[in-house]
Design an enzyme around this catalytic site. Structure first.
Site, PDB file in Angstrom:
ATOM      1  N   TRP A 107       0.785  -1.145  -0.038  1.00  0.00           N
ATOM      2  CA  TRP A 107       0.169   0.077   0.105  1.00  0.00           C
ATOM      3  C   TRP A 107       0.894   1.389   0.041  1.00  0.00           C
ATOM      4  O   TRP A 107       0.542   2.254  -0.550  1.00  0.00           O
ATOM      5  CB  TRP A 107      -0.776   0.052   1.327  1.00  0.00           C
ATOM      6  CG  TRP A 107      -2.046  -1.126   1.087  1.00  0.00           C
ATOM      7  CD1 TRP A 107      -1.789  -2.076   1.874  1.00  0.00           C
ATOM      8  CD2 TRP A 107      -3.002  -1.385   0.271  1.00  0.00           C
ATOM      9  NE1 TRP A 107      -2.988  -3.303   1.570  1.00  0.00           N
ATOM     10  CE2 TRP A 107      -3.464  -2.606   0.653  1.00  0.00           C
ATOM     11  CE3 TRP A 107      -3.614  -0.675  -0.888  1.00  0.00           C
ATOM     12  CZ2 TRP A 107      -4.561  -3.168  -0.291  1.00  0.00           C
ATOM     13  CZ3 TRP A 107      -4.498  -1.113  -1.609  1.00  0.00           C
ATOM     14  CH2 TRP A 107      -4.985  -2.596  -1.373  1.00  0.00           C
ATOM     15  N   ASP A 175      -0.601   6.739   6.475  1.00  0.00           N
ATOM     16  CA  ASP A 175      -1.671   5.885   6.306  1.00  0.00           C
ATOM     17  C   ASP A 175      -1.741   5.069   7.692  1.00  0.00           C
ATOM     18  O   ASP A 175      -0.907   4.045   7.715  1.00  0.00           O
ATOM     19  CB  ASP A 175      -1.380   5.237   5.154  1.00  0.00           C
ATOM     20  CG  ASP A 175      -2.758   4.157   4.568  1.00  0.00           C
ATOM     21  OD1 ASP A 175      -3.250   3.895   5.548  1.00  0.00           O
ATOM     22  OD2 ASP A 175      -2.476   3.321   3.874  1.00  0.00           O
ATOM     23  N   LYS A 199     -11.393  -1.797   9.043  1.00  0.00           N
ATOM     24  CA  LYS A 199     -10.588  -2.607   9.892  1.00  0.00           C
ATOM     25  C   LYS A 199     -10.750  -2.223  11.349  1.00  0.00           C
ATOM     26  O   LYS A 199     -11.462  -3.194  12.124  1.00  0.00           O
ATOM     27  CB  LYS A 199      -8.940  -2.466   9.497  1.00  0.00           C
ATOM     28  CG  LYS A 199      -8.741  -2.594   8.082  1.00  0.00           C
ATOM     29  CD  LYS A 199      -7.327  -2.350   7.445  1.00  0.00           C
ATOM     30  CE  LYS A 199      -7.240  -2.406   5.966  1.00  0.00           C
ATOM     31  NZ  LYS A 199      -7.418  -3.643   5.462  1.00  0.00           N
TER      32      LYS A 199
HETATM   33  C1  LIG Z   1      -2.644   0.084   5.061  1.00  0.00           C
HETATM   34  C2  LIG Z   1      -3.705   0.335   3.903  1.00  0.00           C
HETATM   35  N1  LIG Z   1      -3.815   1.146   3.089  1.00  0.00           N
HETATM   36  C3  LIG Z   1      -4.715   1.285   2.335  1.00  0.00           C
HETATM   37  C4  LIG Z   1      -5.622   0.082   1.863  1.00  0.00           C
HETATM   38  C5  LIG Z   1      -6.606   0.603   0.895  1.00  0.00           C
HETATM   39  O1  LIG Z   1      -7.723   0.588   1.106  1.00  0.00           O
HETATM   40  P1  LIG Z   1      -9.131   0.791  -0.057  1.00  0.00           P
HETATM   41  O2  LIG Z   1      -9.353  -0.661  -0.337  1.00  0.00           O
HETATM   42  O3  LIG Z   1     -10.174   1.315   1.000  1.00  0.00           O
HETATM   43  O4  LIG Z   1      -8.705   1.745  -0.699  1.00  0.00           O
HETATM   44  C6  LIG Z   1      -5.597  -1.028   2.620  1.00  0.00           C
HETATM   45  C7  LIG Z   1      -6.548  -2.090   2.330  1.00  0.00           C
HETATM   46  O5  LIG Z   1      -6.162  -2.873   2.901  1.00  0.00           O
HETATM   47  C8  LIG Z   1      -4.482  -0.898   3.667  1.00  0.00           C
HETATM   48  O6  LIG Z   1      -4.381  -2.035   4.235  1.00  0.00           O
END
Ligand SMILES: Cc1ncc(COP(=O)(O)O)c(C=O)c1O
Length: 362
Positions: A107, A175, A199
């Site tokens: 991510w 994030d 989560k």
């Molecule tokens: C740390 C992190 N950031 C971003 C995301 C992406 O989230 P989304 O699918 O809501 O865009 C995730 C998805 O699991 C994640 O674990």
């Protein structure tokens, strides 16, 4: 869902919710606050009930973060984590400017790729070449000319977690999707942080964004209002129709977190993850992957001793009502997510199953 002897869901998100939150949400769908209306029907404009919900959710966020509403804004936005990957550079990275990214996982990497569409990106450190099994180490001080630095506090797919924010003199963006409110943290070290709700904060459909008010003065380009943090602040997160139910569930989660207390949540998360890592190390059929000092307390990633062990254990666990433990498709093996709603007794049930599997297969 948490119930004795029922299925335990260790999925990485959408994740398990406390039974009390599920029950209250179910009741609100049938009859919200004795109005005779469902929360799913609740209007968001000129409606005191919605205003109260939004206000409570925002003040709980600030309270749990130890931040005040004179300096910080709380937004509930749509588009998930991926939308934030683009919104941050869109708002704060000018075409000729440079932003620093720490490439600690899937991510984090995606966030960095998204930023390249808007300006220059300096990768400050990366562990991509070693499959992100450890956290990147910064070898030099963060350059002062950067527009901002972006990091990911917990790497959901690889099971590593930062223990401290980094020191830097430029705005710090994080994030925190997979570990927000999982431990005591100095949130004032960050100028902007965000977390998808599915989560530790409820259900998919809404993303929490907290930003320092100064950031609203640093927006570098004209943007469609929906993508502009300044416009979102002015419209108090209701520029378009908000996902009222998802905000409501997040608010229930925030109440639940407050009642339990972050200090207790942190203690439980440490105990849950220690128990599981100890079993993985002891059990001859499993092996941990992430570097010991970088291991995550939220997502425990491990492999079977043999490829066949992995398929067999997934079936064995499923037969014993343990779900959601397959590793991410890019990594394989297992990933057990120990978000706040997972209880110690549920981790103990998983460990018992791992022991029985070992007894039957060695
Ligand atoms: C740390 C992190 N950031 C971003 C995301 C992406 O989230 P989304 O699918 O809501 O865009 C995730 C998805 O699991 C994640 O674990």
């Amino acid at each position: 869902m948490q119930q004795d002897n029922s299925t335990i869901h260790f999925g990485a998100g959408p994740a398990t919710l406390p039974i009390s939150v599920l029950k209250e949400s179910a009741q609100a769908i049938l009859n919200y606050r004795e109005t005779g209306l469902s929360i799913l029907e609740l209007a968001h404009r000129g409606n005191q009930l919605f205003d109260e919900l939004l206000e409570e959710s925002k003040s709980l966020v600030l309270e749990l973060c130890g931040l005040n509403n004179e300096d910080y804004e709380v937004l509930w936005l749509q588009g998930g984590g991926r939308m934030q990957f683009s919104m941050i550079p869109m708002n704060f990275l000018d075409k000729d400017a440079t932003a620093g990214y720490i490439d600690s996982g899937f991510w984090a990497h995606d966030a960095q790729v998204a930023a390249k569409q808007f300006g220059n990106v300096l990768c400050l450190a990366s562990t991509q070449s070693t499959n992100y099994h450890s956290l990147p180490i910064l070898s030099e001080a963060i350059p002062a000319h950067l527009a901002y630095v972006h990091l990911t506090t917990n790497n959901t797919i690889y099971g590593t977690q930062m223990k401290q924010p980094i020191d830097c003199l430029v705005p710090l963006m994080a994030d925190m999707s997979s570990d927000i409110f999982s431990e005591q943290r100095d949130y004032s070290r960050y100028d902007l942080f965000y977390a998808v709700a599915q989560k530790n904060l409820g259900i998919a459909g809404v993303t929490l964004v907290v930003l320092h008010k100064n950031m609203a003065t640093k927006i570098v380009r004209l943007l469609p209002p929906i993508l502009d943090y300044g416009q979102q602040i002015l419209s108090k997160s209701v520029l378009n129709t908000p996902p009222v139910f998802a905000i409501y569930v997040a608010m229930l989660m925030l109440r639940w977190i407050k009642e339990k207390g972050i200090a207790q949540i942190e203690k439980d998360n440490l105990q849950k993850s220690n128990l599981l890592y100890e079993e993985i190390e002891r059990n001859r059929l499993f092996k941990a992957i992430a570097k010991t000092s970088d291991r995550s307390k939220m997502n425990v990633v491990f492999r079977g001793a043999e490829p066949k062990t992995e398929q067999d254990f997934l079936s064995f666990a499923s037969e014993h009502h343990i779900k959601g433990i397959a590793g991410h498709r890019s990594v394989g093996g297992f990933r057990v997510s120990l978000y706040n709603s997972i209880g110690i007794e549920q981790v103990e049930r998983l460990i018992n199953i791992m022991r029985r599997f070992e007894q039957e297969n060695i």
